[in-house]
Structures are given as structure tokens and as C-alpha cells.
Write a protein that holds these residues in place. Sequence first.
Motif, PDB file in Angstrom:
ATOM      1  N   LEU A  88      40.219   1.931 -46.241  1.00  0.00           N
ATOM      2  CA  LEU A  88      39.275   0.809 -46.317  1.00  0.00           C
ATOM      3  C   LEU A  88      38.108   1.192 -47.221  1.00  0.00           C
ATOM      4  CD1 LEU A  88      39.002  -0.437 -42.604  1.00  0.00           C
ATOM      5  CD2 LEU A  88      40.281  -1.495 -44.486  1.00  0.00           C
ATOM      6  N   PRO A  89      37.700   0.300 -48.121  1.00  0.00           N
ATOM      7  CA  PRO A  89      36.571   0.632 -48.999  1.00  0.00           C
ATOM      8  C   PRO A  89      35.329   1.061 -48.225  1.00  0.00           C
ATOM      9  CG  PRO A  89      37.704  -1.311 -49.822  1.00  0.00           C
ATOM     10  CD  PRO A  89      38.331  -0.993 -48.486  1.00  0.00           C
ATOM     11  N   ALA A  90      35.080   0.438 -47.071  1.00  0.00           N
ATOM     12  CA  ALA A  90      33.885   0.797 -46.298  1.00  0.00           C
ATOM     13  C   ALA A  90      33.951   2.248 -45.820  1.00  0.00           C
ATOM     14  CB  ALA A  90      33.732  -0.142 -45.100  1.00  0.00           C
ATOM     15  N   LEU A  91      35.145   2.702 -45.443  1.00  0.00           N
ATOM     16  CA  LEU A  91      35.267   4.082 -44.985  1.00  0.00           C
ATOM     17  C   LEU A  91      35.178   5.053 -46.154  1.00  0.00           C
ATOM     18  CD1 LEU A  91      35.675   6.217 -42.881  1.00  0.00           C
ATOM     19  CD2 LEU A  91      38.133   5.733 -42.886  1.00  0.00           C
ATOM     20  N   ARG A  92      35.788   4.723 -47.269  1.00  0.00           N
ATOM     21  CA  ARG A  92      35.697   5.613 -48.426  1.00  0.00           C
ATOM     22  C   ARG A  92      34.241   5.755 -48.878  1.00  0.00           C
ATOM     23  NH1 ARG A  92      39.608   3.732 -53.004  1.00  0.00           N
ATOM     24  NH2 ARG A  92      39.652   5.946 -53.606  1.00  0.00           N
ATOM     25  N   ASP A  93      33.502   4.646 -48.843  1.00  0.00           N
ATOM     26  CA  ASP A  93      32.087   4.711 -49.222  1.00  0.00           C
ATOM     27  C   ASP A  93      31.284   5.516 -48.204  1.00  0.00           C
ATOM     28  OD1 ASP A  93      32.596   3.200 -51.469  1.00  0.00           O
ATOM     29  OD2 ASP A  93      31.895   1.311 -50.600  1.00  0.00           O
ATOM     30  N   ALA A  94      31.580   5.317 -46.906  1.00  0.00           N
ATOM     31  CA  ALA A  94      30.850   6.055 -45.871  1.00  0.00           C
ATOM     32  C   ALA A  94      31.125   7.558 -45.982  1.00  0.00           C
ATOM     33  CB  ALA A  94      31.241   5.541 -44.485  1.00  0.00           C
ATOM     34  N   LEU A  95      32.375   7.903 -46.262  1.00  0.00           N
ATOM     35  CA  LEU A  95      32.709   9.314 -46.429  1.00  0.00           C
ATOM     36  C   LEU A  95      32.084   9.889 -47.693  1.00  0.00           C
ATOM     37  CD1 LEU A  95      36.433   9.207 -45.278  1.00  0.00           C
ATOM     38  CD2 LEU A  95      34.608  10.572 -44.238  1.00  0.00           C
ATOM     39  N   GLY A  96      32.083   9.093 -48.766  1.00  0.00           N
ATOM     40  CA  GLY A  96      31.440   9.560 -49.984  1.00  0.00           C
ATOM     41  C   GLY A  96      29.976   9.879 -49.752  1.00  0.00           C
ATOM     42  N   ALA A  97      29.277   8.978 -49.027  1.00  0.00           N
ATOM     43  CA  ALA A  97      27.864   9.212 -48.739  1.00  0.00           C
ATOM     44  C   ALA A  97      27.681  10.429 -47.843  1.00  0.00           C
ATOM     45  CB  ALA A  97      27.268   7.969 -48.080  1.00  0.00           C
ATOM     46  N   ASP A  98      28.553  10.614 -46.874  1.00  0.00           N
ATOM     47  CA  ASP A  98      28.418  11.713 -45.928  1.00  0.00           C
ATOM     48  C   ASP A  98      28.739  13.054 -46.574  1.00  0.00           C
ATOM     49  OD1 ASP A  98      28.201  11.934 -42.718  1.00  0.00           O
ATOM     50  OD2 ASP A  98      29.554  13.472 -43.471  1.00  0.00           O
TER      51      ASP A  98
ATOM     52  N   TRP B 284      43.100   9.486 -32.735  1.00  0.00           N
ATOM     53  CA  TRP B 284      42.929   8.362 -33.645  1.00  0.00           C
ATOM     54  C   TRP B 284      43.627   8.595 -34.978  1.00  0.00           C
ATOM     55  CZ3 TRP B 284      37.868   5.146 -33.567  1.00  0.00           C
ATOM     56  CH2 TRP B 284      37.586   4.773 -32.244  1.00  0.00           C
ATOM     57  N   ARG B 285      43.814   9.841 -35.357  1.00  0.00           N
ATOM     58  CA  ARG B 285      44.539  10.193 -36.584  1.00  0.00           C
ATOM     59  C   ARG B 285      43.911   9.574 -37.826  1.00  0.00           C
ATOM     60  NH1 ARG B 285      45.395  14.138 -35.601  1.00  0.00           N
ATOM     61  NH2 ARG B 285      47.109  14.504 -37.036  1.00  0.00           N
ATOM     62  N   VAL B 286      42.625   9.786 -37.995  1.00  0.00           N
ATOM     63  CA  VAL B 286      41.927   9.375 -39.212  1.00  0.00           C
ATOM     64  C   VAL B 286      41.420  10.641 -39.897  1.00  0.00           C
ATOM     65  CG1 VAL B 286      40.015   8.080 -40.212  1.00  0.00           C
ATOM     66  CG2 VAL B 286      41.275   7.138 -38.261  1.00  0.00           C
ATOM     67  N   GLY B 287      42.043  10.966 -41.013  1.00  0.00           N
ATOM     68  CA  GLY B 287      41.633  12.119 -41.805  1.00  0.00           C
ATOM     69  C   GLY B 287      41.338  11.703 -43.227  1.00  0.00           C
ATOM     70  N   TRP B 288      41.033  12.680 -44.089  1.00  0.00           N
ATOM     71  CA  TRP B 288      40.711  12.326 -45.467  1.00  0.00           C
ATOM     72  C   TRP B 288      40.861  13.514 -46.405  1.00  0.00           C
ATOM     73  CZ3 TRP B 288      36.982  11.802 -41.518  1.00  0.00           C
ATOM     74  CH2 TRP B 288      36.032  12.834 -41.442  1.00  0.00           C
ATOM     75  N   ILE B 289      40.953  13.174 -47.675  1.00  0.00           N
ATOM     76  CA  ILE B 289      40.931  14.137 -48.775  1.00  0.00           C
ATOM     77  C   ILE B 289      39.810  13.729 -49.711  1.00  0.00           C
ATOM     78  CG2 ILE B 289      42.160  15.101 -50.756  1.00  0.00           C
ATOM     79  CD1 ILE B 289      44.778  14.203 -49.326  1.00  0.00           C
ATOM     80  N   ALA B 290      38.912  14.638 -50.016  1.00  0.00           N
ATOM     81  CA  ALA B 290      37.931  14.454 -51.089  1.00  0.00           C
ATOM     82  C   ALA B 290      38.422  15.291 -52.263  1.00  0.00           C
ATOM     83  CB  ALA B 290      36.543  14.881 -50.645  1.00  0.00           C
TER      84      ALA B 290
ATOM     85  N   GLY C 126      28.759  13.668 -49.905  1.00  0.00           N
ATOM     86  CA  GLY C 126      28.093  13.880 -51.185  1.00  0.00           C
ATOM     87  C   GLY C 126      29.033  13.806 -52.366  1.00  0.00           C
ATOM     88  N   VAL C 127      30.045  12.927 -52.278  1.00  0.00           N
ATOM     89  CA  VAL C 127      30.996  12.745 -53.366  1.00  0.00           C
ATOM     90  C   VAL C 127      31.091  11.250 -53.669  1.00  0.00           C
ATOM     91  CG1 VAL C 127      32.316  14.789 -52.702  1.00  0.00           C
ATOM     92  CG2 VAL C 127      33.019  12.547 -51.830  1.00  0.00           C
ATOM     93  N   ASP C 128      31.793  10.908 -54.738  1.00  0.00           N
ATOM     94  CA  ASP C 128      32.058   9.513 -55.065  1.00  0.00           C
ATOM     95  C   ASP C 128      33.153   8.995 -54.138  1.00  0.00           C
ATOM     96  OD1 ASP C 128      32.821   7.064 -56.223  1.00  0.00           O
ATOM     97  OD2 ASP C 128      32.424   7.783 -58.252  1.00  0.00           O
ATOM     98  N   GLY C 129      32.921   7.854 -53.502  1.00  0.00           N
ATOM     99  CA  GLY C 129      33.925   7.288 -52.620  1.00  0.00           C
ATOM    100  C   GLY C 129      35.255   7.043 -53.311  1.00  0.00           C
ATOM    101  N   ALA C 130      35.229   6.862 -54.634  1.00  0.00           N
ATOM    102  CA  ALA C 130      36.474   6.672 -55.380  1.00  0.00           C
ATOM    103  C   ALA C 130      37.340   7.919 -55.376  1.00  0.00           C
ATOM    104  CB  ALA C 130      36.162   6.261 -56.816  1.00  0.00           C
ATOM    105  N   ASP C 131      36.759   9.076 -55.039  1.00  0.00           N
ATOM    106  CA  ASP C 131      37.509  10.324 -55.004  1.00  0.00           C
ATOM    107  C   ASP C 131      37.998  10.665 -53.601  1.00  0.00           C
ATOM    108  OD1 ASP C 131      37.173  10.828 -57.753  1.00  0.00           O
ATOM    109  OD2 ASP C 131      35.170  11.642 -57.393  1.00  0.00           O
ATOM    110  N   VAL C 132      37.870   9.725 -52.662  1.00  0.00           N
ATOM    111  CA  VAL C 132      38.276   9.944 -51.273  1.00  0.00           C
ATOM    112  C   VAL C 132      39.553   9.162 -50.970  1.00  0.00           C
ATOM    113  CG1 VAL C 132      37.634   9.614 -48.853  1.00  0.00           C
ATOM    114  CG2 VAL C 132      35.909  10.361 -50.503  1.00  0.00           C
ATOM    115  N   THR C 133      40.497   9.807 -50.314  1.00  0.00           N
ATOM    116  CA  THR C 133      41.720   9.168 -49.820  1.00  0.00           C
ATOM    117  C   THR C 133      41.757   9.332 -48.308  1.00  0.00           C
ATOM    118  OG1 THR C 133      42.933   9.687 -51.845  1.00  0.00           O
ATOM    119  CG2 THR C 133      44.243   9.142 -49.898  1.00  0.00           C
TER     120      THR C 133
END
Length: 374
Positions: free
Chosen positions: A63-73, A230-236, A75-82
Motif C-alpha cells: 500500500l502506498p501509505a505503508l511504503r511512505d510510512a516506512l520510508g519516513a521511519d 500478521w506477516r507484514v515485512g519489508w525490504i528497503a 529514512g529512505v524513499d518510500g519508492a525503494d520499499v517493498t
Amino acid sequence: MPHLHGRVAAQESVFARMSRLAAQRGAVNLGQGFPGTAPPAFLLDAARGALGRFDQYAPPAGLPALRDALGADLGVDGADVTVTCGATEALHLLALALLGPGDEALMLEPVFDVYLPQVALAGATGVTVPLTLDAARGWQFNLGALAGAVTPRTRALLLNSPFNPTGTVFTEEELAGIVALARQHDLWIISDEVYDELYFGPRPTPLRILAPERTFTVGSAGKRLEATGWRVGWIAAPPGVTPGVLGLRQITSFSAPAPLQAAVAAALPVARDAGFYDGLRAGYAARMTRLASGLRDLGATVFEPRGTYFLTALHPHWTADSLLDAGVAVIPGEAFYARHAAPAGLTRWAFCKSDAEIELALTRLAARPELTDV
């Protein structure tokens, strides 16, 4: 009838096995690392609010909102988050994206049990470099040993900091050496940082800060927010690399659960602003101290971690089976060793459980003199 492929011959995970046995035998489960308390109310409220609003497929990237929230948290660009179905899928995706037949990935041993199989599924070879365990100094990392294991086939370093199971947190000097090694040999760095908010001391420095051009950071909402199911993970990822990862993401699980993604997106800034992680660390530190003290009273040599919610211990009379007979489930040290011998009497203990569970475990062990005589 035709046979299943040999790759399905893998045994039941030791974590699943010990949790199954704990449930069957009424043991206190200090083995598998899931919290013994409920997730924070602000996370559960966010999930309730997401149901009925985010119920269909999310984009494979998240979700764009989660990618943006992770980017802010982060310190990366949300576009670089999966966003992935937990950190396990994130690590699997990176093994497939970065490794192939003939390649090698370096990692440290004791090693989390999914690393070697995931590298093997990519057709590559996992090479482990052992940490050493000193009774007085604890777990020790040797950069020279890691450097000595690099070959022309080495493609990536797979590291975990804070480190499961030892609780090691790399020092600034060690991190600088790791980065220099990766740049010298042009290696990718896969940095498994699912315990990034669980540390006792100075905040660990993320490897992406030191080597942004080659570091993939793996994270987990389950560890940060006490919701492992919940199985919510990510890659920056390094800038510009995410499209290649997404090509694979679409053919694994396609997308993580949309309402849970929305809930995590709403919860991340609340957790940061409300000081949730400070309270989490303080609570874990208190439980770690209580468990460590109790195990020492029973004759164990305990190695307190600098991060994660696990501690390791040595005791000449303890095995996972003997402790299970006493009503306490833990993870045997040999479960984290594939290429080298585990230290005799090594066990891993999860202190992310409730105070009552930890006290019950210590009471049960104290009642068994064959486990306390040294």
C-alpha cells in the motif's frame, strides 16, 4: 505415482516443533520467539478501522501509505520499499534476486534456520563463518575470518543485527570493516534487521546508512509491534533496484494482507511519537534481567544480549529434551549450527513472554534438582 521433488524433504522447523511439543505437553514456551502479551491497542484499533476499507488486493509493492510510512521511519524513499508477507518472504525474494547457481553467500554461524535453505533454493551455496563463544567475553565476531571466507564466487553478505540467536550488535568498527569488505569485493549486503527496535544500549547503526548503494534492509512489523502472526515485512532496497525485486514479488505471494498493511501504516508514526519502542525495550530489559538472574541461580552461564529478545545459556546438564521434561520449552543450540559444532550445553531462551510465564518456567526448573546440580 510420481515422486515429490527432493527439496520437499526438509524436516519440520525446530521452532514449530518446540511450539507443538510445548502445547501438547503443557510446557512454558520460551522457545519460539513470539510475544506472550497482546499487541498495542493503537495497532489493534487501526486494524479494526481498516476492515471493510482495505479488503482487496494491495499492489505487490505494498500500500502506498505503508511504503511512505516506512520510508519516513527508515529514512529512505518510500519508492525503494517493498512490502512482503513477513521478513521470511523478504529474505527469500532477495536470495532469488541476488543469487544463482555457482554463487556463494556468506553468513555467520550460529545461523537462523531459514538462511541456508533459502540460498540453496536459489541454486547458490551458503558459506558460514563461526562466531566464537568465550565464557568471560561472550560471543565474539572476527572480521578477519569473514574476509578469509570470501572467494571469487561470493556474491553477498547475509547479516543479522541485532543477531538472532546470540543477541550480538555489531560495533561501529565492525560495521566499518564489513562495509569496506563488501566494497572491496563488490558484494551485496542483505541486512536482516527485524530486531532493529529491540536493543539494550546505544541504537544500532543500520548498514544502509553506511553503504546505501549495496544494502538491502529487511524489517518486520511483527517484531516491532508484537504481532508476529500478521506477516507484514519489508525490504528497503538501494535506490533504483526495487523494480527488479518487484518482478519476483508478483509471483511469490503477490501481496501482503491489505487491512494489516493499512493498520501498520497508521501505527508506525504513533509508535514512534508515543515512545512505544522505549517502553517495549524497558519491558524486555526487565524480563531479560529476571530470566538471566534465575538461570544463573540454577547454575547456568548466561550471555545477556545487546539486542533481540533472546538470551543464550550454557549448562552441563541441560538439553532441550531434559528441559521439556521439566515443563519448559527452549531451542537447542545445535539448531543454529549446520557447518560447525555447537558449544556443548547451549540453549536459546525467549524472554518476550509474560512475567508470569517466565516465573513459572523458573519455578518448574528449580523444582528439578537433576537440572540444578552442577
